[in-house]
Motif scaffolding. Structure first.
Motif, PDB file in Angstrom:
ATOM      1  N   HIS A  73      -6.383   8.790   6.160  1.00  0.00           N
ATOM      2  CA  HIS A  73      -5.680   8.376   4.942  1.00  0.00           C
ATOM      3  C   HIS A  73      -6.412   8.881   3.690  1.00  0.00           C
ATOM      4  CE1 HIS A  73      -3.186   5.891   2.370  1.00  0.00           C
ATOM      5  NE2 HIS A  73      -4.258   5.329   1.835  1.00  0.00           N
ATOM      6  N   HIS A  80      -8.784   6.507  -4.266  1.00  0.00           N
ATOM      7  CA  HIS A  80      -8.768   7.706  -3.412  1.00  0.00           C
ATOM      8  C   HIS A  80      -9.639   8.837  -3.951  1.00  0.00           C
ATOM      9  CE1 HIS A  80      -5.916   7.083  -0.091  1.00  0.00           C
ATOM     10  NE2 HIS A  80      -5.425   6.129  -0.877  1.00  0.00           N
ATOM     11  N   HIS A  98       1.534   4.481  -2.998  1.00  0.00           N
ATOM     12  CA  HIS A  98       1.531   5.943  -2.842  1.00  0.00           C
ATOM     13  C   HIS A  98       2.862   6.543  -3.260  1.00  0.00           C
ATOM     14  CE1 HIS A  98      -2.242   6.868  -0.527  1.00  0.00           C
ATOM     15  NE2 HIS A  98      -2.266   5.549  -0.589  1.00  0.00           N
ATOM     16  N   HIS A 137      -3.929   3.361  -8.022  1.00  0.00           N
ATOM     17  CA  HIS A 137      -4.466   3.463  -6.660  1.00  0.00           C
ATOM     18  C   HIS A 137      -5.236   4.771  -6.459  1.00  0.00           C
ATOM     19  CE1 HIS A 137      -4.858   2.471  -2.481  1.00  0.00           C
ATOM     20  NE2 HIS A 137      -4.190   3.536  -2.074  1.00  0.00           N
ATOM     21  N   HIS A 153       0.842  -1.198   0.000  1.00  0.00           N
ATOM     22  CA  HIS A 153       0.000   0.000   0.000  1.00  0.00           C
ATOM     23  C   HIS A 153       0.885   1.260   0.000  1.00  0.00           C
ATOM     24  CE1 HIS A 153      -3.473   2.388   2.089  1.00  0.00           C
ATOM     25  NE2 HIS A 153      -3.258   2.783   0.863  1.00  0.00           N
TER      26      HIS A 153
END
Ligand SMILES: [Zn+2]
Length: 274
Positions: A212, A132, A119, A128, A115
């Motif tokens: 997050h 988000h 980022h 990813h 994960h």
């Protein structure tokens, strides 16, 4: 090792769908962030329906549908293949219930770093980011992943299954725990504050994971843990930000997109605010 049986797959589906449905209803009865004011509906009934039939929920379900097709076609066969390779160096070593616990903690540790890489590496962030871009959080946000991220995750997992000789049952059980945890920590469920506080010492709670998803890049790049919350404390990625009810959710400088645009987004060049 034998493949996972149909009845085991059915148990997984019932557990995950049951948990999803339970939290989907619970977060609408006892929400942390009040979404009804975001709807233009004039009555409580319409506002409630608005939260169920919101366009973003359709986008989340659409992305999830693509991934549901990929699972039996790619993800499951890859996992079966990797766990059936005749390495066997774990035989007589890390096995039994102690081995199972070891595998679950190890897989959670690996997911933390995967994960974090999603980022930190621009190529992985392209995929990813779709997760988000959701501008509100609830249990359906846990279903929202681009198929490219699902495929890349499956490839990463195969490499570690082979290197670490992880048994199929450990992978299968971890997948269930991962799904249950992910649905829980994205949910908009208001928990009693003492329960949230104590739980957050052990597992990732909504108050940790919502930070997050804060549309502030420094917070987006923190709180990477998925099941156990200790990894962020150990590796110094825990944000000091406390969740607040009006906290903007999403990616700083970008807005959510239609389903086709989300599917194409990782393959396109994008501009700030796009
Ligand atoms: Zn993330």
């Amino acid at each position: 090792m034998a493949d996972i049986t149909d009845s085991e797959l059915l148990i997984r589906a019932v557990l995950v769908f049951g948990w999803l449905l339970l939290l989907f209803l619970a977060e609408r009865c006892w929400p942390y962030a009040d979404r009804s004011k975001e709807q233009t509906a004039p009555s409580v009934g319409k506002a409630f329906r608005g939260q169920i039939f919101a366009p973003r929920i359709g986008r989340n379900l659409g992305l999830w549908f693509c991934n549901t097709l990929l699972s039996p076609l790619v993800v499951l066969p890859l996992t079966y293949w990797a766990t059936a390779l005749p390495w066997g160096w774990r035989e007589g070593g890390v096995s039994g219930s102690g081995g199972l616990l070891f595998d679950l903690v190890l897989l959670d540790f690996l997911i933390y770093w995967w994960h974090r890489l999603n980022h930190e590496l621009p190529f992985l962030w392209r995929f990813h980011e779709v997760h988000h871009l959701d501008n509100t959080l609830d249990s359906t946000s846990a279903l929202r992943f681009h198929f490219g991220e699902v495929l890349l995750s499956a490839l990463m997992r195969v490499v570690f299954i082979i290197l670490l000789d992880i048994p199929l049952f450990s992978v299968f059980l971890f997948e269930i725990l991962l799904l249950l945890a992910t649905i829980f920590h994205h949910s908009n469920l208001r928990l009693p504050s003492f329960l949230e506080r104590y739980l957050s010492w052990i597992i990732v709670t909504p108050s940790i994971h919502w930070v997050h998803h804060h549309a502030l890049r420094s917070d987006t790049d923190s709180n990477y843990s998925t099941i156990l919350s200790l990894w962020d404390r150990i590796f110094g990625s825990r944000s000091d930000t406390a969740r607040f009810t009006g906290m903007p959710i999403g990616v700083e400088g970008f807005s959510d997109k239609s389903l086709p645009a989300l599917l194409l987004r990782p393959f396109r060049e994008k501009e700030k605010g796009g």
